[in-house]
Design a protein around this motif. Structure first.
Motif, PDB file in Angstrom:
ATOM      1  N   ALA A 133       0.835  -1.198   0.000  1.00  0.00           N
ATOM      2  CA  ALA A 133       0.000   0.000   0.000  1.00  0.00           C
ATOM      3  C   ALA A 133       0.872   1.252   0.000  1.00  0.00           C
ATOM      4  O   ALA A 133       0.547   2.269  -0.620  1.00  0.00           O
ATOM      5  N   ALA A 134       2.012   1.175   0.716  1.00  0.00           N
ATOM      6  CA  ALA A 134       2.944   2.298   0.746  1.00  0.00           C
ATOM      7  C   ALA A 134       3.890   2.273  -0.436  1.00  0.00           C
ATOM      8  O   ALA A 134       4.193   3.298  -1.037  1.00  0.00           O
ATOM      9  N   TYR A 135       4.372   1.085  -0.800  1.00  0.00           N
ATOM     10  CA  TYR A 135       5.357   0.935  -1.873  1.00  0.00           C
ATOM     11  C   TYR A 135       4.777   1.325  -3.225  1.00  0.00           C
ATOM     12  O   TYR A 135       5.448   1.937  -4.058  1.00  0.00           O
ATOM     13  N   LYS A 136       3.517   0.967  -3.451  1.00  0.00           N
ATOM     14  CA  LYS A 136       2.894   1.213  -4.754  1.00  0.00           C
ATOM     15  C   LYS A 136       1.911   2.374  -4.759  1.00  0.00           C
ATOM     16  O   LYS A 136       1.385   2.743  -5.807  1.00  0.00           O
ATOM     17  N   GLY A 137       1.630   2.949  -3.595  1.00  0.00           N
ATOM     18  CA  GLY A 137       0.612   4.000  -3.575  1.00  0.00           C
ATOM     19  C   GLY A 137       0.880   5.063  -2.533  1.00  0.00           C
ATOM     20  O   GLY A 137       2.000   5.536  -2.378  1.00  0.00           O
ATOM     21  N   ASP A 138      -0.152   5.404  -1.784  1.00  0.00           N
ATOM     22  CA  ASP A 138      -0.077   6.440  -0.757  1.00  0.00           C
ATOM     23  C   ASP A 138      -0.668   5.857   0.518  1.00  0.00           C
ATOM     24  O   ASP A 138      -1.887   5.744   0.651  1.00  0.00           O
ATOM     25  N   ILE A 139       0.180   5.455   1.440  1.00  0.00           N
ATOM     26  CA  ILE A 139      -0.281   4.784   2.647  1.00  0.00           C
ATOM     27  C   ILE A 139      -1.226   5.655   3.457  1.00  0.00           C
ATOM     28  O   ILE A 139      -2.185   5.161   4.071  1.00  0.00           O
ATOM     29  N   HIS A 140      -0.994   6.962   3.449  1.00  0.00           N
ATOM     30  CA  HIS A 140      -1.853   7.865   4.226  1.00  0.00           C
ATOM     31  C   HIS A 140      -3.239   7.983   3.603  1.00  0.00           C
ATOM     32  O   HIS A 140      -4.242   8.023   4.319  1.00  0.00           O
ATOM     33  N   ALA A 141      -3.306   8.007   2.278  1.00  0.00           N
ATOM     34  CA  ALA A 141      -4.608   8.033   1.609  1.00  0.00           C
ATOM     35  C   ALA A 141      -5.387   6.763   1.915  1.00  0.00           C
ATOM     36  O   ALA A 141      -6.603   6.789   2.143  1.00  0.00           O
ATOM     37  N   PHE A 142      -4.684   5.634   1.946  1.00  0.00           N
ATOM     38  CA  PHE A 142      -5.348   4.361   2.203  1.00  0.00           C
ATOM     39  C   PHE A 142      -5.815   4.227   3.652  1.00  0.00           C
ATOM     40  O   PHE A 142      -6.894   3.696   3.915  1.00  0.00           O
TER      41      PHE A 142
END
Length: 398
Positions: free
Chosen positions: A273-282
């Protein structure tokens, strides 16, 4: 897949755009030094996007994407243009080829790329064809405030300049991404809980597991692998508690309840979720789960396409968990691969997979679409942790 192979999803995606017969395929072949794309004097030779993975010194692993001309015509042409437009969602760096003095279409595409914050390398192709190429370059610079590169794919002129421009255009945060950012240190003992169910390819580990193991080895961590059924027995074999446990999200609660108190816990899906995207948004998006009701509409998005399997996490397990909590009439829809609704406003929540098959730009584009629609978006692992009541007790990457 060997541990030394860089998956396409982890490569810098370089899209090559322009009108039909502008020289996109010739440039792709020159950059890759291979006859990847069919070159023809007839416009519209390239129909679907053509991908070529390679090592580009000094950038590293990249994938070039040769696209269909954005001036294609007819019903079939419109479909090709739409395929080209979809490539923008996964493009890290764009090469735009200009071919004539009327570049109104190119200008429109450049504006769309700028809106998506895609670095752009303008190129005037066919530089071997005369002085009008220099005049075209002057006009582009004057109107678009971007100085184009003069290139001749035929004579292999300007190719090194494009490679240098690609290196300069690489987004600042592209190379800083690490799967285990801030979670491990040299010498740490890390226990991986990896149930090998029917979703895992026979005889192989799934991609997130392979990539995580490789990074742990690079970090000089002591890495122990086990399955969910053998988890508690594996703990007994260890002389000390693991500093970190990484589990498949499907057994989050089981592992949490049995783990040593001093061992930190996360999952492969949360890491991605953090590596491929935005962990805070998720994690912010996961808060919307509390507001769901039996009349809510949830979209589940899978990055890969596969035939539905028994106990599939996205199609079966997460919907079952949601309906158990909020009621059987909760509406859950599933899309896979590149299928993603243009209009998200009818949904109350989007739940995305770990996206191991997508590059980060592609995932961030989906997060941006959800944000524009005012719809919260989260991730498989974070959703399961939330529904299991342990989201505030797991470790998130920095």
């Amino acid at each position: 897949m060997s541990l030394n192979t860089t998956p396409r999803a982890n490569r810098l995606h370089i899209g090559i755009f322009g009108k039909r017969n502008a020289g996109k395929s010739s440039l792709t072949n020159s950059l890759t030094r291979q006859e990847i794309s069919v070159v023809s004097e007839h416009p519209g030779t390239t129909t679907d996007p053509v991908y070529k993975s390679m090592e580009l010194h000094p950038v590293g692993p990249v994938v070039f994407i040769d696209t269909a001309g954005f001036d294609d015509e007819g019903e079939l042409g419109k479909l090709r243009v739409e395929k080209t437009r979809e490539i923008l969602d996964k493009t890290d760096v764009a090469i735009v080829i200009f071919d004539d003095m009327d570049f109104s279409q190119e200008k429109s595409w450049v504006e769309a790329m700028e809106k998506k914050e895609i670095p752009i390398i303008p190129v005037v192709g066919k530089a071997d064809e005369g002085n009008d190429r220099a005049k075209l370059a002057e006009k582009i610079e004057k109107e678009l405030k971007k100085k184009p590169l003069l290139v001749s794919a035929l004579r292999k002129e300007g190719i090194e300049a494009i490679k240098a421009a690609i290196e300069e255009a690489v987004p600042e945060d592209y190379k800083r991404q690490r799967i285990l950012s801030g979670l491990t240190g040299e010498g740490d003992l890390v226990l991986l809980v990896m149930p090998q169910d029917i979703q895992a390819p026979k005889g192989r580990l799934i991609l997130p597991q392979v990539q995580t193991i490789r990074e742990l080895l690079d970090n000089r961590c002591t890495t122990v692998c086990t399955t969910a059924g053998e988890f508690e027995k594996s703990l007994q074999y260890l002389s000390k508690a693991p500093s970190l446990i990484i589990t498949d999200s499907q057994c989050f609660k089981q592992v949490y309840e049995a783990k040593p108190a001093e061992s930190r816990l996360t999952s492969f899906s949360v890491l991605f979720a953090a590596y491929k995207g935005d962990i805070h948004a998720f994690t912010d998006g996961a808060a919307a789960i509390d507001g769901l009701t039996e009349t809510s509409h949830v979209l589940i998005a899978e990055a890969c396409t596969h035939a539905p399997l028994e106990e599939d996490i996205g199609r079966v397990k997460i919907p079952r968990m949601l309906k158990k909590k909020f009621g059987e009439s909760l509406d859950v829809q599933v899309v896979s691969g590149n299928d993603f609704p243009k209009d998200l406003t009818s949904y109350d929540l989007v739940i995305h997979c770990g996206a191991c098959m997508f590059n980060r730009k592609h995932v961030l584009s989906r997060i941006a679409k959800a944000r524009e629609a005012g719809v919260p978006i989260t991730n498989y692992g974070i959703t399961i942790a939330k529904l299991s009541g342990i989201l505030d007790k797991i470790q998130l990457p920095e």
